[in-house]
Structures are given as C-alpha cells and as structure tokens.
Design an enzyme around this catalytic site. Sequence first.
Site, short mmCIF file in Angstrom:
data_model
loop_
_atom_site.label_atom_id
_atom_site.label_comp_id
_atom_site.label_asym_id
_atom_site.label_seq_id
_atom_site.Cartn_x
_atom_site.Cartn_y
_atom_site.Cartn_z
CE LYS A 46 -0.44 0.01 5.23
NZ LYS A 46 -1.09 -0.43 6.12
CE1 TYR A 87 9.26 32.74 2.44
CE2 TYR A 87 9.76 30.40 2.43
CZ TYR A 87 9.30 31.70 1.88
OH TYR A 87 9.05 31.53 0.28
C1 LIG Z 1 -0.52 -1.27 7.01
C2 LIG Z 1 -1.17 -2.79 7.32
C3 LIG Z 1 -0.31 -3.88 7.53
C4 LIG Z 1 1.01 -3.90 7.32
O1 LIG Z 1 1.46 -3.16 8.64
P1 LIG Z 1 2.96 -3.19 8.72
O2 LIG Z 1 3.15 -2.73 10.31
O3 LIG Z 1 3.48 -2.11 7.72
O4 LIG Z 1 3.63 -4.43 8.26
C5 LIG Z 1 -1.12 -4.81 7.73
N1 LIG Z 1 -2.62 -4.99 8.23
C6 LIG Z 1 -3.34 -4.19 8.03
C7 LIG Z 1 -4.76 -3.98 8.26
C8 LIG Z 1 -2.53 -2.59 7.75
O5 LIG Z 1 -3.27 -1.58 7.40
#
Ligand SMILES: *Cc1c(COP(=O)(O)O)cnc(C)c1O
Length: 376
Positions: free
Chosen positions: A46, A270
């Site tokens: 993701k 800034y």
């Molecule tokens: C993002 C996510 C993962 C992966 O988690 P990591 O800690 O990055 O391995 C697994 N399950 C769900 C539901 C997630 O949202």
Amino acid sequence: MSALAIPPAPAPTSRPRLEIDPSAVAANTRLFARRAGDAALMAVVKADGFGHGIVEMARVALANGARWLGVTSLAEALRLRESGIGAPILSWLNPVDLDVHAAVRYRVDVGIPSLQHLARVTSQRPARPLRIHLHLDTGMARDGAAPADWAELFDRARRAELEGHVEVVAVMGHLPCADQPGHPSTRTGLRALLAGVALAESAGLRPTLRHLAATAATLTDDSTHLDLVRVGAGLVGIDPSGTARLAQAIRLSAPVVQVRALPAGTGIGYGHADVTDTPTNVGLLPVGYADGLPRTASGVAEVWVDGRRCRVRGRISMDQTVVDLGGAPVPPGTTAVVFGPGHDAEPTIDDWARWSGTLPHEIVTGLGTRLERQYL
Ligand SMILES: *Cc1c(COP(=O)(O)O)cnc(C)c1O
C-alpha cells in the site's frame, strides 16, 4: 567562456536522487518468509509500496518468498494486475460502493468489514462469487466489524455464499500494540480472532485462512502467525518492535546548488527562525517539505556532506533547505546525502523520524512524487 558556449549536459548528480535498492527489499522479504514459518507471507505494498514503488516492491517480494500482495484499495490492486502481476491480491479498505464486478474480473480478494459492505456486494450480483476476507475488529476500534455484529455478519455471509455471490476465504484481524512484545492486547486480539473463526464455522463458513499479524507481530510473537502474515514496513527495513536487523533500501541525495558565507547576526530563511551567532558558510539544497522533508525537523535535522554531518539552519521551505557547512565551504555541485541506509555516517529515515517526532513510516510514505525513483 564565450557567450555562445553551450552549457555542458548536467551531471547525474545535479538533481535530487531517490535511489532504491531492491536487494535490501529482497533480503528483508526472505527474512520474513523464514520467520513466517508455515504461514504464507503477504507483501503489503500500500501507499506506493511504502514510498518505494508499488510495482517494483511487489515484483521483488514475489521473487523472494512472498505469495500474496496486500493493498488498501481496488485501484492499487488493478495497477498491480495491469503491470502483469498474477499473484493473489487482497484489498482491505474498500468503500461501501466498491466495484464488485471489477474485483471479480481482476481476481482481487476484498476485505469485508461490515454488514453494509456485504449487503452492497450481494446486491451487485457478481458474475462469479467474490472472494472475501471477513475483517473483524480484534482490538483496534478502527477497521473491521465490531464484535456485536459478528454473528449476523457470518450468517449473512453464509447465505450470500449459498446464493453464489461470495466465497468466504478468510477471517482477518489486526493488532494495536504488537510493537510492544508481550503487550496483553496481542493475546486478547488473537483470542478474539480465534473466537470469531469458531463462530464463523458454526455458521457454516469454512474459511481456509486466518490472518492477524503485521510486521511487529511476525517478528515478536509466533502464536499470531496463523495461516498468513501481512508484512509491509518490514520489507522496506522498518521494524516497529526494534528486535530485528533489517536492511533499509532508500537513499535521498541532492546537490548543493549554492554556497554562501554568512556573517554573525544573519537571519536565515522564512521568519528568521534561526540567526547565526558566529560567521559561517551555508549550502542550499533543492529539496524541501514538498519532497517529504518534515518541516518540524527544521533546525535539528542533519544531512551528510563531504564526510560530515551538517545541521539544517532555519526553516525547511517547500523546495529548499539550508544546511550549515561551518568553516569549510564545499563547491556547488557537491552531493549531500539527506538520508540513506546508514552504511556510512549518513542520517537514516529513523533519524528523520526522531527529529520530526514521527515514525519512519511517515517519512517514507510522505516522499514527494517529484522525486524520481531510481532502482539500483
Ligand atoms: C498497513 C497494514 C498492514 C501492514 O503493517 P506493517 O506494520 O507495515 O507490516 C497489515 N495489516 C493492515 C490491516 C494494515 O493496515
């Protein structure tokens, strides 16, 4: 030089470079595949593969022991399919009006976290049964069905199965505090998931997969592995539990575009948030918060120039950052390493996370799209 001289082509270092080392992702994947034992490894790609590139990450992970891919949206899953990837894919954060026909056509499994989602799936009457993972809230109060809804969710899912709309292939949950080994909520979450599976079976469902663990639980608690582990952060070298030795895959560098000598008493950037107290030299880097450098790290973050750490001076701007070169100016064009895997003395994404009060996850997923990813 004559006024008509054509400037030389820019050297490869003349722009910011975001280099990604697939061999680090490969090594991490193999480590997690081993740790998973009998459980299958799902590579969670993701957020553009945690900023490392969704398709590239997916390919490397599948070539090194991952059997599944995990994403949060159907759009991400379709991107993987369009790039020719045929491995099983789960998308788990779907809107209630998910395009069920596309999910079926492209063979994407979907997470179902509520009765409403299930009702919308069945009302779309997919041409073939949609493969679903019933997503239970096992302690997050975030995504997943509330325990009070489980029995009805299972009954309706069973009815939808008998009507040919869905096939329940899995029951899934997620853990809130797995980065703290031994935290009681991990055991509570595991018990809740197993109780959910038992209830699903008593409703006539036969899910073949139970999954709960992400990176931290995969590393610290074998009892959570069940049939499949979902690992994202770990594949890019982030270990929330601080128990494993993982390889970081990412390196951001930028050329110093300008060098200035500043007298004492000069306000920098800034708001003049920083004023020199002694004469110094500063270098300007063409990267800023639009590239993902957290503005909250202004004044404390460091970069690595010419073999030494140089502190950020003044506020990080949208496109620019000023760093202190002290008494030793460097020629413009010198490469500054903003962060890297830490093989030398360069800062890492963990350093940037600490300097800005966040997680390395937020650093890598916040990297700007104008940074061109280069795969070594
Ligand atoms: C993002 C996510 C993962 C992966 O988690 P990591 O800690 O990055 O391995 C697994 N399950 C769900 C539901 C997630 O949202």
